[in-house]
Design an enzyme around this catalytic site. Structure first.
Site, PDB file in Angstrom:
ATOM      1  N   SER A 207       0.849  -1.180   0.000  1.00 48.03           N
ATOM      2  CA  SER A 207       0.000   0.000   0.000  1.00 48.03           C
ATOM      3  C   SER A 207       0.887   1.233   0.000  1.00 48.03           C
ATOM      4  CB  SER A 207      -0.860  -0.030   1.261  1.00 48.03           C
ATOM      5  OG  SER A 207      -1.260   1.264   1.607  1.00 48.03           O
ATOM      6  N   SER A 208       0.346   2.342  -0.465  1.00 50.18           N
ATOM      7  CA  SER A 208       1.134   3.578  -0.457  1.00 50.18           C
ATOM      8  C   SER A 208       1.376   4.097   0.962  1.00 50.18           C
ATOM      9  CB  SER A 208       0.442   4.653  -1.301  1.00 50.18           C
ATOM     10  OG  SER A 208      -0.857   4.865  -0.827  1.00 50.18           O
ATOM     11  N   CYS A 209       0.696   3.521   1.978  1.00 54.21           N
ATOM     12  CA  CYS A 209       0.944   3.913   3.384  1.00 54.21           C
ATOM     13  C   CYS A 209       2.346   3.564   3.836  1.00 54.21           C
ATOM     14  CB  CYS A 209       0.030   3.174   4.354  1.00 54.21           C
ATOM     15  SG  CYS A 209      -1.665   3.241   3.985  1.00 54.21           S
TER      16      CYS A 209
ATOM     17  N   TYR B 178      -0.058  -0.976  10.317  1.00 53.07           N
ATOM     18  CA  TYR B 178      -0.351  -1.565   8.996  1.00 53.07           C
ATOM     19  C   TYR B 178       0.848  -1.386   8.066  1.00 53.07           C
ATOM     20  CZ  TYR B 178      -2.955  -1.742   4.521  1.00 53.07           C
ATOM     21  OH  TYR B 178      -3.401  -2.025   3.257  1.00 53.07           O
TER      22      TYR B 178
ATOM     23  N   HIS C 253     -13.035   2.980   4.001  1.00 52.85           N
ATOM     24  CA  HIS C 253     -12.123   4.024   3.534  1.00 52.85           C
ATOM     25  C   HIS C 253     -12.913   5.264   3.140  1.00 52.85           C
ATOM     26  CE1 HIS C 253      -9.212   0.587   2.671  1.00 52.85           C
ATOM     27  NE2 HIS C 253      -8.598   1.361   3.523  1.00 52.85           N
TER      28      HIS C 253
ATOM     29  N   LYS D  76       3.309  -4.113   6.026  1.00 53.00           N
ATOM     30  CA  LYS D  76       3.434  -4.108   4.562  1.00 53.00           C
ATOM     31  C   LYS D  76       4.889  -3.926   4.133  1.00 53.00           C
ATOM     32  CE  LYS D  76      -0.769  -4.783   3.274  1.00 53.00           C
ATOM     33  NZ  LYS D  76      -1.081  -6.015   2.548  1.00 53.00           N
TER      34      LYS D  76
HETATM   35  N1  LIG Z   1      -8.566  -0.908  -0.552  1.00 52.09           N
HETATM   36  C1  LIG Z   1      -7.585  -0.037  -0.763  1.00 52.09           C
HETATM   37  O1  LIG Z   1      -7.789   1.170  -0.906  1.00 52.09           O
HETATM   38  C2  LIG Z   1      -6.172  -0.526  -0.846  1.00 52.09           C
HETATM   39  C3  LIG Z   1      -5.186   0.398  -1.139  1.00 52.09           C
HETATM   40  C4  LIG Z   1      -3.878  -0.006  -1.234  1.00 52.09           C
HETATM   41  C5  LIG Z   1      -3.572  -1.340  -1.020  1.00 52.09           C
HETATM   42  N2  LIG Z   1      -4.532  -2.226  -0.741  1.00 52.09           N
HETATM   43  C6  LIG Z   1      -4.119  -3.622  -0.509  1.00 52.09           C
HETATM   44  O2  LIG Z   1      -4.822  -4.480  -1.358  1.00 52.09           O
HETATM   45  C7  LIG Z   1      -5.024  -5.723  -0.700  1.00 52.09           C
HETATM   46  C8  LIG Z   1      -6.493  -6.079  -0.703  1.00 52.09           C
HETATM   47  O3  LIG Z   1      -7.264  -5.053  -0.096  1.00 52.09           O
HETATM   48  P1  LIG Z   1      -8.850  -4.989  -0.311  1.00 52.09           P
HETATM   49  O4  LIG Z   1      -9.205  -3.562  -0.355  1.00 52.09           O
HETATM   50  O5  LIG Z   1      -9.236  -5.909  -1.390  1.00 52.09           O
HETATM   51  O6  LIG Z   1      -9.360  -5.544   1.080  1.00 52.09           O
HETATM   52  P2  LIG Z   1     -10.611  -6.485   1.365  1.00 52.09           P
HETATM   53  O7  LIG Z   1     -11.678  -6.243   0.368  1.00 52.09           O
HETATM   54  O8  LIG Z   1     -10.930  -6.318   2.805  1.00 52.09           O
HETATM   55  O9  LIG Z   1     -10.034  -7.911   1.111  1.00 52.09           O
HETATM   56  C9  LIG Z   1      -9.137  -8.490   1.982  1.00 52.09           C
HETATM   57  C10 LIG Z   1      -9.399  -9.971   1.955  1.00 52.09           C
HETATM   58  O10 LIG Z   1      -8.422 -10.593   2.799  1.00 52.09           O
HETATM   59  C11 LIG Z   1      -9.088 -11.627   3.471  1.00 52.09           C
HETATM   60  N3  LIG Z   1      -8.384 -11.958   4.711  1.00 52.09           N
HETATM   61  C12 LIG Z   1      -8.040 -11.100   5.701  1.00 52.09           C
HETATM   62  N4  LIG Z   1      -7.455 -11.796   6.689  1.00 52.09           N
HETATM   63  C13 LIG Z   1      -7.430 -13.095   6.293  1.00 52.09           C
HETATM   64  C14 LIG Z   1      -6.961 -14.295   6.905  1.00 52.09           C
HETATM   65  N5  LIG Z   1      -6.392 -14.278   8.113  1.00 52.09           N
HETATM   66  N6  LIG Z   1      -7.108 -15.457   6.232  1.00 52.09           N
HETATM   67  C15 LIG Z   1      -7.688 -15.475   5.019  1.00 52.09           C
HETATM   68  N7  LIG Z   1      -8.161 -14.378   4.390  1.00 52.09           N
HETATM   69  C16 LIG Z   1      -8.031 -13.200   5.035  1.00 52.09           C
HETATM   70  C17 LIG Z   1     -10.454 -11.085   3.767  1.00 52.09           C
HETATM   71  O11 LIG Z   1     -11.311 -12.147   4.053  1.00 52.09           O
HETATM   72  P3  LIG Z   1     -12.680 -11.922   4.884  1.00 52.09           P
HETATM   73  O12 LIG Z   1     -13.654 -11.473   3.855  1.00 52.09           O
HETATM   74  O13 LIG Z   1     -12.956 -13.274   5.453  1.00 52.09           O
HETATM   75  O14 LIG Z   1     -12.399 -10.888   5.914  1.00 52.09           O
HETATM   76  C18 LIG Z   1     -10.771 -10.374   2.459  1.00 52.09           C
HETATM   77  O15 LIG Z   1     -11.365 -11.269   1.547  1.00 52.09           O
HETATM   78  C19 LIG Z   1      -4.449  -5.566   0.684  1.00 52.09           C
HETATM   79  O16 LIG Z   1      -3.156  -6.101   0.716  1.00 52.09           O
HETATM   80  C20 LIG Z   1      -4.405  -4.090   0.898  1.00 52.09           C
HETATM   81  O17 LIG Z   1      -3.364  -3.762   1.757  1.00 52.09           O
HETATM   82  C21 LIG Z   1      -5.835  -1.868  -0.644  1.00 52.09           C
END
Ligand SMILES: NC(=O)c1ccc[n+]([C@@H]2O[C@H](COP(=O)([O-])OP(=O)(O)OC[C@H]3O[C@@H](n4cnc5c(N)ncnc54)[C@H](OP(=O)(O)O)[C@@H]3O)[C@@H](O)[C@H]2O)c1
Length: 302
Positions: free
Chosen positions: A94-96, A123, A166, A127
């Site tokens: 992430s950009s964080c 977080y 968010h 990362k």
């Molecule tokens: N959203 C943003 O703005 C953003 C920005 C920059 C980077 N990212 C990165 O992109 C990636 C995905 O983010 P996202 O926005 O798609 O988040 P998300 O929709 O919350 O998806 C995260 C997924 O991870 C699963 N998960 C979490 N803990 C787990 C565990 N212990 N075992 C198995 N599965 C687990 C969750 O499952 P459950 O449904 O069961 O909780 C969910 O399906 C992350 O690495 C995040 O850091 C996101």
């Protein structure tokens, strides 16, 4: 949100042998379960899109969970993939990860050049550890493990929880509810001055596919659009897309987070990739998806 977008993209590109696992099938904080899954399935490549994610309030309330779970997911997936003989892995950060006062736009080399933003330090540290694990497994073991650092994402499948979401999905939900209730004002957290960049998740999925097809990808690379706007401007754009015409007020007693976060995307551009979805178009698509899911009762609020 990201995992689903990557699956949609890979299916559309003709990949048929995609493996996905829910948390019930494999808890990624459980090293033995991850190792057993990867040994049994023997994938050609792994994409680590799972993480404990959330906005400022969730990060502030649960820093121990954010650090522990994200560290465990990163190390279990990366080490487990190496143990299973997987040669290719893409880790999503992430950009964080960049310092709070990083020069703008932020370049990949600015990593670890100064203190992190306090509100998401836990977080970010997890990362950074994931990114470094990829870099060092590649260096020490000769596997092609690398990372993508996306800016703020939005799109289908986002989380609309009142406290844990968010900024962008929070604004969509709040303006939608205000319009439905004929509310005369909507109050936004903070000064409205911080500047942020937003990438549609379908563009991120294309970028991930692109990176996985490079023979010699960068150890980590920024994935963004290279343009930002203020939270105030974002709120005005969301209100317009949602059709809310009341007043937008600001609550400067609430935290702002990092003052500006714009990624320098020249490294990614130099590898031959550009985003294709503009913010207004992306917001229209996202609000349409919000309305459809709301009507079906499948809107995510966790
Ligand atoms: N959203 C943003 O703005 C953003 C920005 C920059 C980077 N990212 C990165 O992109 C990636 C995905 O983010 P996202 O926005 O798609 O988040 P998300 O929709 O919350 O998806 C995260 C997924 O991870 C699963 N998960 C979490 N803990 C787990 C565990 N212990 N075992 C198995 N599965 C687990 C969750 O499952 P459950 O449904 O069961 O909780 C969910 O399906 C992350 O690495 C995040 O850091 C996101």
């Amino acid at each position: 949100m990201v995992g689903s977008a990557i699956v949609r993209r890979l299916q559309a590109a003709g990949y048929t042998d995609l493996l996905t696992a829910t948390r019930d099938e494999v808890d990624l904080t459980d090293a033995a379960a991850v190792r057993a899954y990867l040994q049994a399935q023997q994938p050609d490549a792994v994409i680590v899109a799972a993480a404990r994610v959330g906005g400022i309030e969730a990060n502030r309330s649960y820093p121990a969970d954010f650090l522990y779970e994200n560290l465990a997911i990163a190390q279990n997936c990366i080490h487990g993939a190496w143990q299973a003989g997987v040669g290719r892995l893409l880790f999503l950060g992430s950009s964080c990860i960049y310092p709070r006062k990083a020069r703008q736009p932020i370049r990949e080399e600015d990593l670890l050049a100064g203190p992190l933003e306090q509100t998401n330090e836990a977080y970010a540290i997890a990362k950074i550890a994931g990114l470094k694990l990829c870099q060092y497994y590649r260096q020490q073991h000769g596997v092609c493990y690398h990372s993508a650092m996306p800016t703020n994402l939005y799109g289908p499948g986002d989380n609309y929880h009142p406290q844990h979401s968010h900024v962008l999905p929070a604004l969509i939900r709040r303006f939608h509810e205000a319009r439905a209730a004929n509310a005369p004002t909507v109050t936004i957290w903070g000064t409205g001055l911080p500047r942020r960049e937003f990438l549609h998740v379908d563009d991120l999925a294309l970028a991930c596919e692109h990176l996985l097809l490079l023979d010699n990808p960068p150890d980590w690379v920024n994935v963004g659009v290279g343009q930002d706007l203020s939270i105030r401007e974002l709120a005005e754009l969301v209100a317009e897309v949602v059709g809310y015409d009341g007043d937008i007020r600001l609550d400067p007693t609430k935290p702002d987070g990092t003052p500006r976060k714009l990624l320098d995307v020249s490294l990614l551009r130099s590898t031959g990739w550009e985003p294709g979805i503009g913010l207004r178009e992306g917001l229209i698509r996202t609000y349409t998806d919000f309305l459809e899911r709301k009507a079906e009762g499948t809107l995510r609020m966790v």
